[in-house]
Design a protein around this motif. Structure first.
Motif, PDB file in Angstrom:
ATOM      1  N   LEU A 190      50.441  34.280  35.925  1.00 34.73           N
ATOM      2  CA  LEU A 190      49.154  33.742  36.511  1.00 34.73           C
ATOM      3  C   LEU A 190      48.385  35.066  37.188  1.00 34.73           C
ATOM      4  O   LEU A 190      48.546  35.247  38.156  1.00 34.73           O
ATOM      5  CB  LEU A 190      49.693  32.929  37.616  1.00 34.73           C
ATOM      6  CG  LEU A 190      50.406  31.584  37.170  1.00 34.73           C
ATOM      7  CD1 LEU A 190      50.730  30.682  38.365  1.00 34.73           C
ATOM      8  CD2 LEU A 190      49.592  30.610  36.325  1.00 34.73           C
ATOM      9  N   LEU A 191      47.647  35.688  36.017  1.00 39.19           N
ATOM     10  CA  LEU A 191      46.799  36.831  36.366  1.00 39.19           C
ATOM     11  C   LEU A 191      45.800  36.682  37.638  1.00 39.19           C
ATOM     12  O   LEU A 191      45.841  37.626  38.172  1.00 39.19           O
ATOM     13  CB  LEU A 191      46.579  37.334  35.130  1.00 39.19           C
ATOM     14  CG  LEU A 191      47.503  37.850  33.881  1.00 39.19           C
ATOM     15  CD1 LEU A 191      46.973  38.343  33.061  1.00 39.19           C
ATOM     16  CD2 LEU A 191      48.798  38.382  34.741  1.00 39.19           C
ATOM     17  N   GLU A 192      45.089  35.467  37.731  1.00 40.66           N
ATOM     18  CA  GLU A 192      44.073  35.521  38.547  1.00 40.66           C
ATOM     19  C   GLU A 192      44.616  35.493  39.879  1.00 40.66           C
ATOM     20  O   GLU A 192      44.169  35.848  40.933  1.00 40.66           O
ATOM     21  CB  GLU A 192      43.260  34.260  38.113  1.00 40.66           C
ATOM     22  CG  GLU A 192      42.337  34.504  36.759  1.00 40.66           C
ATOM     23  CD  GLU A 192      41.544  33.235  36.579  1.00 40.66           C
ATOM     24  OE1 GLU A 192      41.902  32.194  37.279  1.00 40.66           O
ATOM     25  OE2 GLU A 192      40.673  33.336  35.855  1.00 40.66           O
ATOM     26  N   ASN A 193      45.692  34.717  40.095  1.00 37.07           N
ATOM     27  CA  ASN A 193      46.325  34.445  41.456  1.00 37.07           C
ATOM     28  C   ASN A 193      46.940  35.858  41.760  1.00 37.07           C
ATOM     29  O   ASN A 193      46.850  36.264  43.019  1.00 37.07           O
ATOM     30  CB  ASN A 193      47.189  33.479  41.301  1.00 37.07           C
ATOM     31  CG  ASN A 193      47.887  33.181  42.757  1.00 37.07           C
ATOM     32  OD1 ASN A 193      48.942  33.774  42.923  1.00 37.07           O
ATOM     33  ND2 ASN A 193      47.399  32.552  43.600  1.00 37.07           N
ATOM     34  N   LEU A 194      47.565  36.429  40.984  1.00 32.81           N
ATOM     35  CA  LEU A 194      48.535  37.852  41.233  1.00 32.81           C
ATOM     36  C   LEU A 194      47.462  38.666  41.702  1.00 32.81           C
ATOM     37  O   LEU A 194      47.735  39.446  42.520  1.00 32.81           O
ATOM     38  CB  LEU A 194      49.067  38.191  39.959  1.00 32.81           C
ATOM     39  CG  LEU A 194      49.906  39.324  40.112  1.00 32.81           C
ATOM     40  CD1 LEU A 194      51.269  38.857  41.125  1.00 32.81           C
ATOM     41  CD2 LEU A 194      50.641  39.927  38.768  1.00 32.81           C
ATOM     42  N   GLU A 195      46.212  38.750  40.950  1.00 33.80           N
ATOM     43  CA  GLU A 195      45.245  39.847  41.317  1.00 33.80           C
ATOM     44  C   GLU A 195      44.565  39.769  42.831  1.00 33.80           C
ATOM     45  O   GLU A 195      44.292  40.485  43.538  1.00 33.80           O
ATOM     46  CB  GLU A 195      44.158  39.863  40.505  1.00 33.80           C
ATOM     47  CG  GLU A 195      43.249  40.992  40.413  1.00 33.80           C
ATOM     48  CD  GLU A 195      42.245  41.347  39.240  1.00 33.80           C
ATOM     49  OE1 GLU A 195      42.042  42.520  38.936  1.00 33.80           O
ATOM     50  OE2 GLU A 195      42.038  40.163  38.845  1.00 33.80           O
ATOM     51  N   LYS A 196      44.782  38.551  43.439  1.00 39.22           N
ATOM     52  CA  LYS A 196      44.498  38.283  44.786  1.00 39.22           C
ATOM     53  C   LYS A 196      45.276  38.653  45.820  1.00 39.22           C
ATOM     54  O   LYS A 196      44.873  39.175  46.969  1.00 39.22           O
ATOM     55  CB  LYS A 196      44.082  36.642  45.007  1.00 39.22           C
ATOM     56  CG  LYS A 196      43.157  35.823  44.109  1.00 39.22           C
ATOM     57  CD  LYS A 196      43.239  34.434  44.453  1.00 39.22           C
ATOM     58  CE  LYS A 196      42.143  33.701  43.564  1.00 39.22           C
ATOM     59  NZ  LYS A 196      42.128  32.276  43.688  1.00 39.22           N
TER      60      LYS A 196
END
Length: 299
Positions: A190-196
């Motif tokens: 879950l890259l979008e969440n991980l980047e947060k």
């Protein structure tokens, strides 16, 4: 602190990890990104001493190594891996599982009631786990690790099967644990969440770290790209090539087209900008996000 020094893991002729070296500091969330079967879980298993590397070593707190049963016991008291859903016992309740982890990590464990309230699982935690949905089982697995409350926390796909509200809830909880000084390592898709919430992110490929981003230091060193996406990408690309012969652009699988702005003169940049505006295409200027990177390296 965790020091990962030149870790090599080889199965037959295949090197799953090939010389991994990194230092991880307290109060950091580290994201591991790669397709399945490319070394993420193997690296976590090395840190847990479930897999013995062919070469290299892992050092905890500057001097603790997996060199003796006594040292291993000391390390085990400080490190935990979030259990897999298949590790749950169907005939036991969620509370039973939490108490097991409380006993196993008695030196660091916190009151399960605090975790039950924090993760909003009170309405089902007394039920036997065979009654749980995928998301309920996932939250229980995380709750078990949170109860253990170890300084080093390893998680493999922690957000798997969770709805957006629970993803947000757990993201905030991870931030809280980071502020407590824990080292949290998360393998995730879950890259979008991980980047947060991640402080550092490593991409693994062919057993090596092919890309890393430190959000505290290196973000400003990233190359700047002009990015756009449209249903007419093919036409736009061909027309841009006519406007600026030799232009270098790349179309990603996520339908985004990227161009490094360093290749443009001021006049060329203005021409590209004006063309996209006339074509009613919204463009962005900035560094590549993780979805872009993933598309470049793996797809």
């Amino acid at each position: 602190m965790i020091q990962i020094k030149n870790i090599v893991v080889q199965f037959g002729e295949r090197k799953v990890l090939n010389g991994i070296t990194k230092t991880l500091n307290p109060g950091e969330i580290i994201g591991l990104v790669a397709p399945n079967g490319t070394g993420k879980t193997t690296l976590l298993n090395v840190l847990m001493n479930y897999v013995t590397p062919n070469q290299g070593e892992v050092i905890f707190d500057k001097n603790l190594r997996y060199t003796s049963k006594k040292n291993e016991a000391k390390i085990r008291a400080q490190i935990s891996m979030m259990p897999d859903q298949s590790d749950l016992y169907n005939h036991l309740s969620g509370v039973d599982h939490l108490n097991i982890y409380r006993q196993m990590w008695s030196q660091t464990a916190i009151n399960p009631e605090e975790v039950i309230e924090r993760l909003n699982i009170a309405h089902y935690v007394n039920n036997k786990t065979y009654q749980y949905s995928l998301g309920m089982r996932q939250r229980l697995c995380l709750a078990m690790q949170i109860v253990a409350n170890t300084p080093y926390m390893l998680m493999d796909e922690v957000m798997n099967g969770l709805d957006p509200d629970n993803v947000e809830l757990i993201s905030k909880l991870l931030e809280e644990k980071k502020k407590e000084g824990k080292i949290i390592i998360i393998a995730s898709h879950l890259l979008e969440n991980l980047e947060k919430y991640a402080d550092k992110i490593f991409f693994l490929k062919n057993g090596e770290i092919i890309y890393s981003r430190d959000y505290g230091e290196t973000l400003q060193q990233e190359e700047i790209y002009l990015k756009f996406s449209s249903r007419n990408n093919t036409r736009l690309i061909e027309e841009l090539k006519e406007i600026i012969p030799g232009i270098k652009l790349k179309e990603l699988r996520n339908e985004r087209v990227i161009m490094n702005i360093e290749q443009f003169s001021t006049e060329q940049y203005i021409n590209v900008q004006e063309y996209l505006k006339k074509s009613h295409v919204t463009m962005q200027i900035g560094v590549l996000d993780l979805l872009d990177r993933y598309s470049i390296y793996y797809i």
